[in-house]
Scaffold this motif. Sequence first.
Motif, mmCIF file in Angstrom:
data_model
loop_
_atom_site.group_PDB
_atom_site.id
_atom_site.type_symbol
_atom_site.label_atom_id
_atom_site.label_comp_id
_atom_site.label_asym_id
_atom_site.label_seq_id
_atom_site.Cartn_x
_atom_site.Cartn_y
_atom_site.Cartn_z
ATOM 1 N N THR A 1 6.075 8.057 0.441
ATOM 2 C CA THR A 1 6.328 6.537 0.848
ATOM 3 C C THR A 1 6.686 5.598 -0.403
ATOM 4 O O THR A 1 7.439 4.912 -0.524
ATOM 5 C CB THR A 1 5.026 6.078 1.534
ATOM 6 O OG1 THR A 1 4.048 6.038 0.613
ATOM 7 C CG2 THR A 1 4.900 6.958 2.764
ATOM 8 N N GLN A 2 6.146 6.311 -1.791
ATOM 9 C CA GLN A 2 6.446 5.319 -2.854
ATOM 10 C C GLN A 2 7.973 5.332 -3.127
ATOM 11 O O GLN A 2 8.655 4.362 -3.624
ATOM 12 C CB GLN A 2 5.731 5.595 -4.043
ATOM 13 C CG GLN A 2 6.101 6.990 -4.654
ATOM 14 C CD GLN A 2 5.710 7.056 -6.087
ATOM 15 O OE1 GLN A 2 5.821 6.326 -6.987
ATOM 16 N NE2 GLN A 2 5.226 8.085 -6.529
ATOM 17 N N ALA B 1 -5.172 4.363 -1.943
ATOM 18 C CA ALA B 1 -4.814 5.496 -1.153
ATOM 19 C C ALA B 1 -5.452 6.547 -2.162
ATOM 20 O O ALA B 1 -5.173 6.988 -3.263
ATOM 21 C CB ALA B 1 -3.367 5.850 -1.281
ATOM 22 N N VAL C 1 1.484 9.236 -0.318
ATOM 23 C CA VAL C 1 2.164 8.165 -1.094
ATOM 24 C C VAL C 1 2.705 8.512 -2.262
ATOM 25 O O VAL C 1 3.896 8.060 -2.705
ATOM 26 C CB VAL C 1 0.995 7.230 -1.497
ATOM 27 C CG1 VAL C 1 1.445 6.173 -2.505
ATOM 28 C CG2 VAL C 1 0.501 6.430 -0.316
ATOM 29 N N THR D 1 1.217 6.328 -8.917
ATOM 30 C CA THR D 1 2.771 5.871 -8.258
ATOM 31 C C THR D 1 3.575 5.253 -9.680
ATOM 32 O O THR D 1 2.865 4.709 -10.565
ATOM 33 C CB THR D 1 2.941 4.879 -7.289
ATOM 34 O OG1 THR D 1 2.064 3.771 -7.494
ATOM 35 C CG2 THR D 1 2.281 5.447 -6.193
ATOM 36 N N TYR E 1 0.768 -1.167 0.042
ATOM 37 C CA TYR E 1 0.049 -0.014 0.190
ATOM 38 C C TYR E 1 0.812 1.195 0.080
ATOM 39 O O TYR E 1 0.508 2.056 -0.720
ATOM 40 C CB TYR E 1 -1.067 -0.047 1.274
ATOM 41 C CG TYR E 1 -1.633 1.141 1.264
ATOM 42 C CD1 TYR E 1 -2.974 1.401 0.667
ATOM 43 C CD2 TYR E 1 -1.300 2.209 2.365
ATOM 44 C CE1 TYR E 1 -3.887 2.331 0.892
ATOM 45 C CE2 TYR E 1 -2.215 3.378 2.489
ATOM 46 C CZ TYR E 1 -3.249 3.563 1.676
ATOM 47 O OH TYR E 1 -4.313 4.566 1.905
ATOM 48 N N LEU E 2 1.989 1.484 0.975
ATOM 49 C CA LEU E 2 2.815 2.689 0.957
ATOM 50 C C LEU E 2 3.546 2.541 -0.316
ATOM 51 O O LEU E 2 3.861 3.618 -0.691
ATOM 52 C CB LEU E 2 3.785 2.207 2.177
ATOM 53 C CG LEU E 2 3.069 2.478 3.600
ATOM 54 C CD1 LEU E 2 3.946 2.105 4.587
ATOM 55 C CD2 LEU E 2 2.298 3.815 3.773
ATOM 56 N N GLY F 1 0.486 2.578 -3.638
ATOM 57 C CA GLY F 1 -0.915 3.286 -3.338
ATOM 58 C C GLY F 1 -2.114 2.377 -3.295
ATOM 59 O O GLY F 1 -3.219 2.950 -3.105
#
Length: 433
Positions: free
Chosen positions: A281-282, A269, A277, A373, A258-259, A262
């Motif tokens: 975080t991506q 997300a 994200v 992402t 998820y992080l 997304g």
Amino acid sequence: MKRTIMAGLAIVVVAGIGAALYINGSTRADDIADNQLQASDSTPPDPAQVRQGAYIAVQGDCAACHTAPGGKAFAGGYGLQTPFGVINSTNITPDRQTGIGNWTERDFFRAVRHGKRKDGQLLYPAMPYNAYVQMSDSDLHDLWAYMRSLAPVSQAPAANTLGFPYDIRLAMLGWNLLFFKNAAYVPVPEQSAQWNRGRYLVDGAGHCAACHTPKNALGGDTGAYLQGAALLGGHAPEITNDAHLGLGNWSAEQVRQYLKTGSNDTAVAAGAMGEAVEHSTQYLNDTDLADIALYLKSLPGSGTQAPAGLAANAPVMQRGARVYETNCMACHNVRGEGIGGMVPAFADNSGMRTPGGANLISAVLKGGRAAATDSNITAAGMPSFAWKLNDTDIAAVLTYVRNSWGNAAPAVAPAQVAKARTALKADTPISGL
């Protein structure tokens, strides 16, 4: 005699408060930083430090707050919406007139970790120095090198729009005394290196508590650590391992996915988390993401007990089922399975069970877009249904979703939808539909 005792007590109290303010406001930990070289000086930063500093900036999601929509990176101008008014982010490029070009590394350390500008003014905690205080000297050295490498941008910050008394910066002395813990990160020796790294990232650069820990009336964190919080008309969900409202039914790999992307096979997300994200975080490496997941999954959380679900034959559930079949089933599927990596699943999803359902109401009224992402570029969107569904139908379908396929949550009331429709300035339904 009594007056003497009272005077003595008063002196002790005043001395205690003075000592607390001194300790709380101490920036001695930042004296390790250089106080000669300025950000705009021509001496080039070390390339290796710049590369690592860019990664630290990603961890802290610095660009998200210090870049206005459509503006130049790190030049400020982003309006941070708070319950007390709008705080406009500042220019942190090495421009001498409008940015931090005449700051030294020590000035930078003190701003990031202790909320103090070069001129001594106190920063508002919209700048999460109460989290960044835990960042290491090494990470701050590298982040400083990266900031020095940026191209200077001439852009003066806009004025904040805080009302009285929140516009008094000196009041931050009291806020810091109450809510700022002036202490570096201390590893927990009985935990693994991976757990400690995950906690360091979550509590420090990641400043996850800024959104996911509930706040009191003064904007300070409560003791309900990462247990979900109201967020300007929405809700940042609980991210502990709580089975009902948190990540209890997610594996560590699902958290990591998820992080990174997304989305996973349960959630997508969007909104503020989608931005986190996309911008932060991506780009974290897999080891850091795994450590974050390990840490979050170790937290017991609120221990919230699931309420009794509504019966399927209840009138509101039957109405919601009809609305779902004609408006939602095509994407979210017959039994709320969703489409992995694109459309959120509803079945046994803690995101459907959040208190009040504010995020769900907003999604139906305004629509939304999933995070885009590098590893999941589709970024599916959801259209607005405000023009089509009335308040009663939206409340019914959300109540149905929140009480079907393994979910149980309080019903959504039409009055909640009506209030949100007004606040969000969403369309009104077209008559005759």
